[in-house]
Design an enzyme around this catalytic site. Structure first.
Site, short mmCIF file in Angstrom:
data_model
loop_
_atom_site.label_atom_id
_atom_site.label_comp_id
_atom_site.label_asym_id
_atom_site.label_seq_id
_atom_site.Cartn_x
_atom_site.Cartn_y
_atom_site.Cartn_z
N ASP A 120 10.39 -0.33 -2.65
CA ASP A 120 10.52 -0.48 -3.65
C ASP A 120 9.95 0.71 -4.67
O ASP A 120 10.70 1.00 -5.58
CB ASP A 120 9.24 -1.63 -4.17
CG ASP A 120 9.81 -2.99 -3.67
OD1 ASP A 120 10.40 -2.74 -2.49
OD2 ASP A 120 9.31 -3.91 -4.06
N LYS A 121 8.84 1.24 -4.40
CA LYS A 121 8.31 2.55 -5.19
C LYS A 121 8.68 3.90 -4.82
O LYS A 121 8.84 4.76 -5.38
CB LYS A 121 6.58 2.36 -5.11
CG LYS A 121 6.12 1.92 -6.47
CD LYS A 121 6.63 0.94 -7.21
CE LYS A 121 6.43 -0.61 -6.47
NZ LYS A 121 6.94 -1.53 -5.64
N CYS A 195 14.15 -5.48 2.57
CA CYS A 195 14.19 -6.82 2.61
C CYS A 195 15.48 -7.51 1.90
O CYS A 195 15.98 -6.93 0.83
CB CYS A 195 12.96 -7.68 1.97
SG CYS A 195 11.65 -7.31 2.85
N GLU A 445 1.95 -7.16 -8.02
CA GLU A 445 3.06 -8.03 -8.16
C GLU A 445 2.48 -9.45 -7.96
O GLU A 445 1.95 -9.72 -7.19
CB GLU A 445 4.16 -7.78 -6.92
CG GLU A 445 5.14 -6.41 -7.48
CD GLU A 445 6.00 -6.16 -6.57
OE1 GLU A 445 7.10 -5.53 -6.80
OE2 GLU A 445 5.96 -6.59 -5.45
N SER A 471 7.31 -9.34 -8.12
CA SER A 471 8.42 -8.93 -7.08
C SER A 471 9.98 -9.48 -7.24
O SER A 471 10.22 -10.22 -8.14
CB SER A 471 8.07 -9.50 -5.63
OG SER A 471 9.17 -9.54 -4.79
#
Length: 556
Positions: A120-121, A195, A445, A471
């Site tokens: 993600d980040k 994911c 999140e 999320s």
């Protein structure tokens, strides 16, 4: 070459001696020095295999006549950090990643950089660094995880991390046994990779293609496919071509490129986090990207894909259907993207030249979209004067317009407990505040509460709004990034239990049924909560961070 500053001339003999202490030879030092920044670690599923990807990049660099030099960055697994104190440390790493890469590239005078992110980040942090440094660069991610497979009396279905979080709510509601939960636990995440749904990591890897910074396939080739290793070798070779042309990130990441990225975002129905990250990346590139611009693009861009968490379709299915290139080709057919935009390998026109839609069930044709407008929408109103964001494509049709009483919580954990204990009823609007960039701090999140609602069968009956974020695995009427946040005195901090919240996603509004006079009276009496964290990096972050409406970047 930039690297001459650390290797050329008599005065750099001490520097060369240090290179030679690491085994470099003169022939290697005569070539361009190519940094390979890789997020390899043993705590993130999307990163566990990045050493193999980075090795393939290095092979490509050598094949093209460069000298590869690898260095690491940190990365948080949002799934493992979810639902506890660790989630405060997710978003905040984006700035750390960008800053640490700046330090490493500038200190060691790399001629060019290949970025190897996943999750993600890390992806936006690396894109921010690339835009800031403006050194010739190419991106190649670690690729998505394959979906898991779960069988029960109802049959076999594809599953993912979302399934696990929703299963927790299902067990709490008595809809699933703990034995089946245990079975799912061993099946949902079958191996390495980001994911498997259209969650934030895969959203950002796909968007990187539209921005022009990644080769075709960057967002969708599964992590375990040999094609991913071949792509990494090609990226290593391509960076030498980019260096030779002196093609820099800001030559590619223009306003046009960001509009293309937004259009792809809307077509794919990406994570709401892209609305946080794209403005931050654009800021580093010297481009202004606002929520109003997001709505402009959304208004004319059809939503062509609905992947997990809103369906049983996963990134591997998008890959098989033609990938990002096929989606871009559908958009190009309606002149919704600029195919002449530059990329690290040519133009978007080159990317889509041979692409075609192999599965109209996964990628809807532009003439037959899920909806005529995009997957994300920014809302405004007296509850969110500076805006907020919702993944419209993940909202049940009956929840696109909703009015209900506020159930107010000052932290995520209290809301989650209320959901699991059955205290949240159909029609309610769950409000989670003081979880924004400053108030969180770190803008946690909210996958645990939204998944718990879904698991209890309430995702089409209950809305959730927050000054925190969601999320990419979230579905339902989940409205995040409410700005200004409660800690900054935003209206969300003035709400009381039972206030009537009015949501109109099609109309683009989020409001509370209170008069201006009542809001003004409450504001006069409002006192902020004490800071949740008073020392360390999180406290410094809270002092420096700006509003989610501007990408939660650091204040100038």
């Amino acid at each position: 070459m930039r690297s001459d500053a650390v290797k050329k001339g008599i005065e750099r003999a001490p520097h060369r001696s240090l290179f030679k202490s690491m085994g470099f030879i003169d022939e290697e030092l005569e070539r361009p020095l190519i940094g390979i920044v890789v997020a390899k670690s043993e705590i993130v599923p999307g990163h566990i295999h990045l050493d193999k990807v980075a090795k393939a990049v290095a092979d490509g660099v050598r094949l093209a006549g460069g000298t590869p030099i690898e260095f690491p960055v940190i990365g948080v697994c949002d799934g493992i950090a979810m639902g506890h104190e660790g989630m405060r440390y997710s978003l905040v790493t984006r700035e750390l990643i960008a800053d640490s890469i700046e330090c490493m590239v500038m200190a060691h005078a790399f001629d060019a950089v290949v970025y190897v992110p996943n999750c993600d980040k890390i992806i936006p942090g690396m894109l921010m660094a690339a835009a800031r440094l403006n050194v010739p660069s190419v991106f190649v991610s670690g690729g998505p995880m394959l979906a898991g497979r779960h069988s029960n009396a109802q049959g076999t279905r594809a599953v993912s991390l979302t399934t696990m979080f929703e299963a927790v709510g299902a067990v709490g509601a008595g809809k699933m046994s703990e034995e089946e939960l245990d079975q799912l636990e061993n099946e949902a995440c079958p191996g390495c990779g980001s994911c498997s749904g259209m969650f934030t990591a895969n959203s950002m890897n796909c968007v990187t293609e539209a921005l022009g910074m990644g080769l075709p396939g960057n967002g969708t080739i599964p992590a375990v496919y040999a094609e991913r290793i071949r792509l990494a070798k090609q990226a290593g070779m391509q960076v030498l071509k980019v260096l030779k042309e002196n093609l820099k990130p800001r030559d590619i990441m223009t306003k046009t490129a960001f509009r293309n990225a937004l259009a792809l975002d809307m077509a794919l129905g990406c994570s709401t986090n892209t609305a946080l990250h794209l403005p931050a990346i654009a800021h580093e590139a010297g481009v202004e990207l606002t929520l109003d611009m997001l709505n402009e693009v959304s208004a004319v861009t059809p939503n062509l894909c609905r992947l997990a968490p809103v369906s049983a379709t996963h990134i591997e299915d998008l890959y098989a259907a033609g990938g990002v290139q096929a989606v871009l080709k559908e958009l190009a057919s309606k002149k919704l993207i600029d195919i002449n935009a530059r990329t690290v390998y040519g133009t978007l026109k080159d990317a889509i030249a041979k692409a075609y839609n192999r599965n109209p069930q996964v990628i809807r044709p532009a003439d037959n979209p899920y909806s005529a407008t995009g997957g994300l929408v920014a809302l405004r109103g007296n509850l969110a004067p500076d805006g907020c964001i919702v993944k419209k494509s993940a909202v049940a049709p009956n929840m696109l317009k909703h009015s209900g009483p506020a159930r107010v919580f000052d932290k995520e954990e209290d809301a989650f407990s209320a959901i699991m204990e059955g205290r949240i009823k159909a029609g309610d609007v769950v409000v989670i505040r003081y979880e924004g960039p400053r108030g969180g701090p770190g803008m946690k999140e909210m996958l645990a509460p939204t998944a718990a609602l879904a698991g209890r069968g309430l995702d089409d009956k209950v809305a959730l709004i927050t000054d925190g974020r969601f999320s990419g695995a979230t579905k339902g009427a989940a409205i995040g990034h409410v700005s200004p946040e409660a800690a900054e005195g935003g209206p969300i901090g003035l709400l009381k239990e039972g206030d009537i919240i009015q949501i109109d996603i099609e109309g683009g509004t989020l409001s509370v049924q209170l008069s201006d006079a009542e809001l003004a009276q409450r504001r006069a009496q409002w006192k902020p909560l004490p800071p949740k964290v008073t020392h360390g990096y999180l406290a410094r972050y809270a002092r420096q961070v700006s509003s989610a409406a501007s990408g939660a970047i650091f204040k100038e």
